[in-house]
Structure formats: C-alpha cells, structure tokens
Design an enzyme around this catalytic site. Structure first.
Site, PDB file in Angstrom:
ATOM      1  N   HIS A   1     -21.176  24.460 -11.691  1.00 27.97           N
ATOM      2  CA  HIS A   1     -21.081  26.229 -11.573  1.00 27.97           C
ATOM      3  C   HIS A   1     -21.975  26.540 -10.450  1.00 27.97           C
ATOM      4  O   HIS A   1     -22.745  27.446 -10.463  1.00 27.97           O
ATOM      5  CB  HIS A   1     -21.788  26.490 -12.770  1.00 27.97           C
ATOM      6  CG  HIS A   1     -21.169  25.773 -14.095  1.00 27.97           C
ATOM      7  ND1 HIS A   1     -19.948  26.160 -14.436  1.00 27.97           N
ATOM      8  CD2 HIS A   1     -21.702  25.248 -15.083  1.00 27.97           C
ATOM      9  CE1 HIS A   1     -19.753  25.397 -15.723  1.00 27.97           C
ATOM     10  NE2 HIS A   1     -20.863  25.008 -15.765  1.00 27.97           N
ATOM     11  N   ASP A   2     -21.685  25.775  -9.245  1.00 22.75           N
ATOM     12  CA  ASP A   2     -22.471  26.010  -8.094  1.00 22.75           C
ATOM     13  C   ASP A   2     -21.804  26.352  -6.891  1.00 22.75           C
ATOM     14  O   ASP A   2     -20.943  24.967  -6.368  1.00 22.75           O
ATOM     15  CB  ASP A   2     -23.643  25.035  -7.923  1.00 22.75           C
ATOM     16  CG  ASP A   2     -24.775  25.329  -7.010  1.00 22.75           C
ATOM     17  OD1 ASP A   2     -24.338  25.993  -5.937  1.00 22.75           O
ATOM     18  OD2 ASP A   2     -25.529  24.537  -6.790  1.00 22.75           O
TER      19      ASP A   2
ATOM     20  N   ARG B   1       1.342  13.732  10.540  1.00 23.88           N
ATOM     21  CA  ARG B   1       0.169  13.522   9.955  1.00 23.88           C
ATOM     22  C   ARG B   1      -0.412  12.259  10.310  1.00 23.88           C
ATOM     23  O   ARG B   1       0.367  11.170  10.084  1.00 23.88           O
ATOM     24  CB  ARG B   1       0.036  13.839   8.381  1.00 23.88           C
ATOM     25  CG  ARG B   1      -1.089  13.617   7.709  1.00 23.88           C
ATOM     26  CD  ARG B   1      -1.348  12.105   7.039  1.00 23.88           C
ATOM     27  NE  ARG B   1      -2.326  11.991   6.109  1.00 23.88           N
ATOM     28  CZ  ARG B   1      -2.653  10.736   5.437  1.00 23.88           C
ATOM     29  NH1 ARG B   1      -1.859   9.522   5.959  1.00 23.88           N
ATOM     30  NH2 ARG B   1      -3.689  10.513   4.898  1.00 23.88           N
TER      31      ARG B   1
ATOM     32  N   ASN C   1      -3.039   2.590  12.692  1.00 26.54           N
ATOM     33  CA  ASN C   1      -4.300   1.764  12.628  1.00 26.54           C
ATOM     34  C   ASN C   1      -4.019   0.255  12.419  1.00 26.54           C
ATOM     35  O   ASN C   1      -4.481  -0.747  12.815  1.00 26.54           O
ATOM     36  CB  ASN C   1      -5.321   2.237  11.879  1.00 26.54           C
ATOM     37  CG  ASN C   1      -6.629   1.164  11.550  1.00 26.54           C
ATOM     38  OD1 ASN C   1      -7.219   1.092  12.395  1.00 26.54           O
ATOM     39  ND2 ASN C   1      -6.597   0.593  10.496  1.00 26.54           N
ATOM     40  N   HIS C   2      -2.689   0.177  11.615  1.00 27.36           N
ATOM     41  CA  HIS C   2      -2.408  -1.522  10.980  1.00 27.36           C
ATOM     42  C   HIS C   2      -0.950  -1.043  10.963  1.00 27.36           C
ATOM     43  O   HIS C   2      -0.239  -0.088  10.594  1.00 27.36           O
ATOM     44  CB  HIS C   2      -3.133  -1.756   9.666  1.00 27.36           C
ATOM     45  CG  HIS C   2      -3.103  -0.631   8.965  1.00 27.36           C
ATOM     46  ND1 HIS C   2      -4.184   0.554   8.613  1.00 27.36           N
ATOM     47  CD2 HIS C   2      -2.134  -0.247   7.946  1.00 27.36           C
ATOM     48  CE1 HIS C   2      -3.702   1.350   7.729  1.00 27.36           C
ATOM     49  NE2 HIS C   2      -2.472   1.160   7.262  1.00 27.36           N
TER      50      HIS C   2
ATOM     51  N   GLU D   1      -6.064  12.949   9.395  1.00 31.37           N
ATOM     52  CA  GLU D   1      -6.794  12.534   8.381  1.00 31.37           C
ATOM     53  C   GLU D   1      -8.131  12.150   8.756  1.00 31.37           C
ATOM     54  O   GLU D   1      -8.326  10.772   9.190  1.00 31.37           O
ATOM     55  CB  GLU D   1      -6.280  11.374   7.495  1.00 31.37           C
ATOM     56  CG  GLU D   1      -6.936  11.214   6.196  1.00 31.37           C
ATOM     57  CD  GLU D   1      -6.538   9.664   5.643  1.00 31.37           C
ATOM     58  OE1 GLU D   1      -6.932   9.414   4.554  1.00 31.37           O
ATOM     59  OE2 GLU D   1      -5.996   8.826   6.472  1.00 31.37           O
TER      60      GLU D   1
ATOM     61  N   ASP E   1      -2.557   9.134   9.836  1.00 32.68           N
ATOM     62  CA  ASP E   1      -3.335   8.286   8.935  1.00 32.68           C
ATOM     63  C   ASP E   1      -4.329   7.552   9.572  1.00 32.68           C
ATOM     64  O   ASP E   1      -4.548   6.856  10.519  1.00 32.68           O
ATOM     65  CB  ASP E   1      -2.252   7.190   8.238  1.00 32.68           C
ATOM     66  CG  ASP E   1      -2.891   6.446   7.020  1.00 32.68           C
ATOM     67  OD1 ASP E   1      -3.179   6.999   6.118  1.00 32.68           O
ATOM     68  OD2 ASP E   1      -3.246   5.253   7.129  1.00 32.68           O
TER      69      ASP E   1
ATOM     70  N   ASP F   1       0.786  -1.341  -0.131  1.00 36.49           N
ATOM     71  CA  ASP F   1       0.024   0.067   0.119  1.00 36.49           C
ATOM     72  C   ASP F   1       0.999   1.262  -0.077  1.00 36.49           C
ATOM     73  O   ASP F   1       0.871   2.135   0.744  1.00 36.49           O
ATOM     74  CB  ASP F   1      -1.084   0.156   1.159  1.00 36.49           C
ATOM     75  CG  ASP F   1      -1.771   1.034   1.184  1.00 36.49           C
ATOM     76  OD1 ASP F   1      -2.104   1.671   0.302  1.00 36.49           O
ATOM     77  OD2 ASP F   1      -2.469   1.459   2.331  1.00 36.49           O
TER      78      ASP F   1
ATOM     79  N   GLN G   1      -2.585  -5.723   5.698  1.00 41.82           N
ATOM     80  CA  GLN G   1      -2.464  -4.479   6.674  1.00 41.82           C
ATOM     81  C   GLN G   1      -3.282  -4.895   7.771  1.00 41.82           C
ATOM     82  O   GLN G   1      -4.470  -4.591   8.181  1.00 41.82           O
ATOM     83  CB  GLN G   1      -2.945  -3.328   6.063  1.00 41.82           C
ATOM     84  CG  GLN G   1      -1.838  -2.728   4.997  1.00 41.82           C
ATOM     85  CD  GLN G   1      -2.541  -1.611   4.129  1.00 41.82           C
ATOM     86  OE1 GLN G   1      -3.550  -1.732   3.442  1.00 41.82           O
ATOM     87  NE2 GLN G   1      -2.047  -0.400   4.268  1.00 41.82           N
TER      88      GLN G   1
HETATM   89 CA   LIG Z   1      -8.495  -0.255  14.029  1.00 43.00          CA
END
Ligand SMILES: [Ca+2]
Ligand SMILES: [Ca+2]
Length: 546
Positions: free
Chosen positions: A322-323, A243, A146-147, A285, A245, A104, A213
C-alpha cells in the site's frame, strides 16, 4: 472484485462525488475535443509513431492454432489481427519465431533466417506482415543476439575443432572459468556453471543461460557482421524493428558483463543499420532491472526505447505494501536521467515473470490500478497477450516455470477455448470458462472492458506518449498522482494504493479550475492553488483538467 464490492464502491463514489464538478460524461461540455480517430492515424504516420503506439507482445505458440495440431502458428495469429486492431493495438512484438530445439521457448535459435516449422513458413510470415500492415499494425521481432542454440550450424562448426573457420565464433576456454571473460562469476543465469565441456573439441564454452545456449563471441568481427546481417535480413523483409533480448550481455570482461563499452559500441552499430530503414525502432530488454538509462545513449544513437522494469516487474510489491514511494522513485529517476528523445517502454508483465493476475495476488483491482499507472505515464505501453483478460496462470510446465504465464489464449468457453480444435501444447490456465474474450466482451465490469475503455482514452491523444509529466505531491505514500500535459490538454491520473478511501490535497498552483473524470472513480475538486482529490479504497481516477 465481487458485485457486492462494486456496489459498495459505487456508494463511496456517490458519497464522495455528489454534486461535484468531476462527474463522467461532461468532458466534451468542459473541454475542446478533436476527431481522435483521425488524430490517431496521423500520429501513426509520423516518424515518432512508436511514441504514440500501443504494442502487444505475442507468444505465437500460445495465440491461435490454425491447423488443429495444438500449437499456435503464424496463420492463426494472422486470423486474429482484427481482434488486435479493434482493441487498439498499433504494433505487435513476436517472441522468437525461428527454428529452435525449444530448450528456452525459442530463445535458443538454430537458424536466424527461418521460421519454426511448428509456426509455419517464411511465406506465412510474409503474409502475416502484409496483413498486419494492411491494417496499419506494425510488426517487430525478437532479436536474440547474445547466444544461439547449440544446434545452430555456427556452433556445430565451431565445436568441431580448434582450427575450423568458426573456431572463434563462440567463447571457448581450456578451463571451466576464464579470467578474461568470466564476468566476475562462473555461474549461469539458469543452472550452475556458466562453462560446459564440449567433448569433441575438449574445451569449455561459455553460456550465460542454459548449456544449450552458447554465447557468441563478439570479439570476433565476423560475428559482429554476421549478426548485423541477420537484422538486415528481417528489415529487408519489412519488419518494423526489434525487441533486443538481453543485449547488455553481448560482450564479457573479467569483472563485468552488463552493457560494457564494447557492447554499447555494438548497439550503436545496430542502430545505424536500423536507421538505414526509415521508421524502424529498437527496444531494449535491460539486464539492469532498475535502471535502463545506459541503453538509451544520447537519445538518438542507441535504443529508441527500453523496458521500464523498475515499475513493470516490481509494482506488485508496491500494491502489496500500500505504498507508492517506489513507483514515484522509479519514474522520477527516468524523468531526471533519460537523455532527451528517449522513451520509456511501459509494461506490467512479460513472458519472463508471473502474470499480472499473480503479481496482483489475485486482486483484479490491483491489476487495474497497475495498468492505470502504466497507461498514464510518459512512454509507450506494451501489453502482454492475455493481460487484457486478466488471464489466470497455468499449472503445467513444458519448458520451465515461466510456462505458467505462457498458457494458450482463451477466446471462448468451448473445450478448445477457440485456441485449438486439438489438444493444446500446454494446458489452459485456471478459470478458463470465465476469463476469455467472449465472456468478458459481454461483461461491462470485465478486465477486457476496462482495457477497451482505458485504451480508447489514449487513442489519438499525443499527450500520453510525449506530453510533459510531473509526479504530484499528495502528502501520503498511499496515493500516487501524476500530471500530464501538452499544449492542447492535461490530465491528472491518480491511484489509491490502499483499501481505505483517501482524500488528499494537491498543491500544484496551475491545475486549472475544472475537472472531468474520464475513467475510474473518485472526485477532483479544483480551486485556485490546487485541489482536493478523493478516491475510494482500491480506486483510481483519471481526470481531464485542460
Ligand atoms: Ca555474451
Ligand atoms: Ca498449429
């Protein structure tokens, strides 16, 4: 934009702005100035440095190869720090640089305390940080908690038996689903089941992402202290923050996996560790792409910043339609919901989504206008490497489709584009002879020239990072406008979402009586009780009004 349409645009500006009070170049005649370079240096020395910083996300593998093996590396990045300094970058965020099987793109870490040998050594890392700090550029790292990779020594041990000392460091189950930590789903983000049978242990482990993972088990206090020690290890080496993840996904419960109270408690512990080191910062994130509020705690006990994906990942739809309503709504939400002290991290892209060029559907004016909004809002901008060149997407895939937005940086039009003397690990993106640093440097109409001007406009001016922000009523969803102010100065920044010229009335009573356009196109004629804002089709304008 073609030269012909540039010409047309100039004509529209001329028609709209002839004789007005908003012509460029008159700022210093109308408003007080400061020594912006020394103001910038002062802002970067204070504890709120990150609120005034310009960050730059780097994929080391694709930035600069120093030894001809086709793979970008730390020494290569170090050699490009002067380019970043000159662009006005105050801090770089390194995507994972750790040893990894690269299932990854490095977000599968096999050793939290080492450096991917493709990228160099710990000594190269120390040299990078030292060279960056010498230039007053800070360095933050990706912290992926996380992993781990399934090749990490922790997992190797954990999977070896049901009784080993790390048997409980990952999320194991006898069945390919578990009521206590199934998150209300058995599906992984990448692929099918979130449960993978390990034949040695004859049990299933939980993986929110790729099967390579496995998720760490944060119910185990040893995992909590081991991962906090990882943060300490890099803080001790002098990094300026992290940062984080997918950090909302640390803990699982029966029905919910996103930022549950236990995960929030962990984040508060991480913040305490970071606060032991003065001036270090954390940026989240968020897993929830439309609301990052939960990551910011009371404004001083969780993250310093969180990415504003509600804009960063969705602006392409607003421009396509366009908004501006969705843009107004998402920033109104952060204005009204964020705790005092919290800071938006402003992006228009990242390594996870198609390049700004793609989100803009190939219309560079959309990219420019999207950046004009990004750089005008209250918060801290993060550029994704190559965004400043309007880098075109690639078409080769080594890991997954996100590689289209992870192609090597383009420094010139040579065969290796200045990135490598060898064969690049991933093929260059499209139109590489046109959209590279050397070519764009020489062209005042290039994306790089636009970024240089826009970033110079922010330099040293505290109003952008911390000034008040008010979204202005324009009477039409086709025109977005924001008012930014502090004690010293104020700006109106406006973007026309449509292809047609627009003229709108701003009714805010105290915008002042004078305007000087400092970037972009169009006209702002102020009078008592408001003003008239005119923008050409596909145009934007930033006007100083105080
Ligand atoms: Ca987890
Ligand atoms: Ca290399």
């Amino acid at each position: 934009m073609s030269r012909a349409s540039l010409g047309l645009l100039s004509l529209l500006v001329f028609l709209g702005g002839c004789g007005g009070d908003d012509d460029g170049g008159s700022e210093s005649a109308k408003f007080p100035e400061k020594d912006w370079a020394s103001e910038a240096a002062k802002l970067q020395e204070g504890p709120d440095w990150y609120r005034h910083a310009l960050f730059y996300e780097v994929f080391v593998r694709s930035y600069q190869d120093s030894n001809g093996d086709g793979i970008g590396d730390l020494a290569g990045l170090t050699s490009k720090l002067d380019y970043l300094k000159e662009l006005g970058i105050d801090a770089i965020w390194l995507m994972p640089i750790f040893p990894t099987p690269f299932k990854d793109s490095g977000y599968d870490i096999s050793d939290y305390r080492g450096v991917n040998p493709d990228y160099g050594t710990l000594a190269d890392f120390d040299a990078l940080v030292a060279a960056a700090h010498e230039r007053k550029i800070r360095v933050i790292m990706d912290l992926v908690l996380n992993h781990t990779s399934n090749q990490h020594a922790w997992f190797t041990e954990s999977r070896s038996s049901k009784t080993n000392p790390k048997a409980d460091w990952y999320v194991w189950s006898d069945t390919p689903s578990a009521p206590d930590n199934g998150c209300g789903t058995d599906s992984a983000v990448f692929g099918d089941s979130a449960w993978q049978l390990d034949p040695t242990r004859n049990q299933y482990y939980f993986h929110r992402f790729y099967p390579e993972q496995p998720d760490l088990n944060y119910e185990n206090p040893e995992v909590v202290s081991a991962t906090l020690d990882v943060a300490r290890f890099w803080l001790d080496k002098g990094v300026d923050g992290f940062r984080c993840d997918v950090i909302g996904l640390l803990y699982e419960s029966a029905t919910e996996c996103d930022l549950i109270p236990k995960t929030q408690a962990y984040i508060r512990e991480l913040r305490k560790v970071v606060d032991e080191y003065p001036g270090r910062v954390l940026v989240a994130e968020p897993s929830n792409l439309t609301d990052a509020t939960g990551y910011l705690g009371n404004g001083s006990d969780m993250f310093h910043m969180a990415f504003h994906f509600g804009y960063g990942y969705f602006w392409g739809f607003s421009f396509g339609g366009h908004d501006a309503s969705a843009i107004t709504d998402t920033f109104q939400k952060s204005l009204s919901q964020f705790p005092p002290g919290a800071q938006d991290a402003l992006v228009i892209g990242s390594h996870d989504v198609p390049r700004a060029y793609s989100a803009a559907q190939g219309d560079d004016t959309r990219h420019r206008r999207a950046a004009a909004i990004q750089l005008s809002m209250k918060g801290t901008p993060f550029l994704y490497y190559g965004e400043e060149l309007a880098l075109r997407p690639g078409s080769e895939k080594v890991v997954d489709l996100r590689d289209y937005a992870r192609t090597p940086m383009l420094w010139n039009a040579d065969p290796g584009h200045g990135f490598t003397t060898g064969k690049p690990w991933l093929a260059f993106g499209q139109e590489a002879d046109t959209f590279n640093v050397t070519a764009e440097d020489a062209d005042p109409a290039s994306m790089l020239s636009f970024y240089r001007d826009a970033l110079a406009l922010r330099r040293g001016r505290a109003v952008w990072g911390t000034g008040e922000m008010e979204l202005l009523e324009t009477g039409t969803k086709r025109v977005f406008a924001v008012y930014r102010s502090d004690d010293f100065m104020a700006y109106v920044s406006a973007v026309n979402m449509s292809e047609e010229a627009e003229s709108v009335e701003l009714t805010r009573p105290d915008l002042g009586s004078r305007a000087a356009r400092v970037l972009g196109e169009g006209k702002l004629a102020l009078r008592s009780g408001g003003g008239t804002l005119s923008l050409p089709g596909q145009g934007f304008g930033i006007f100083r009004v105080k």
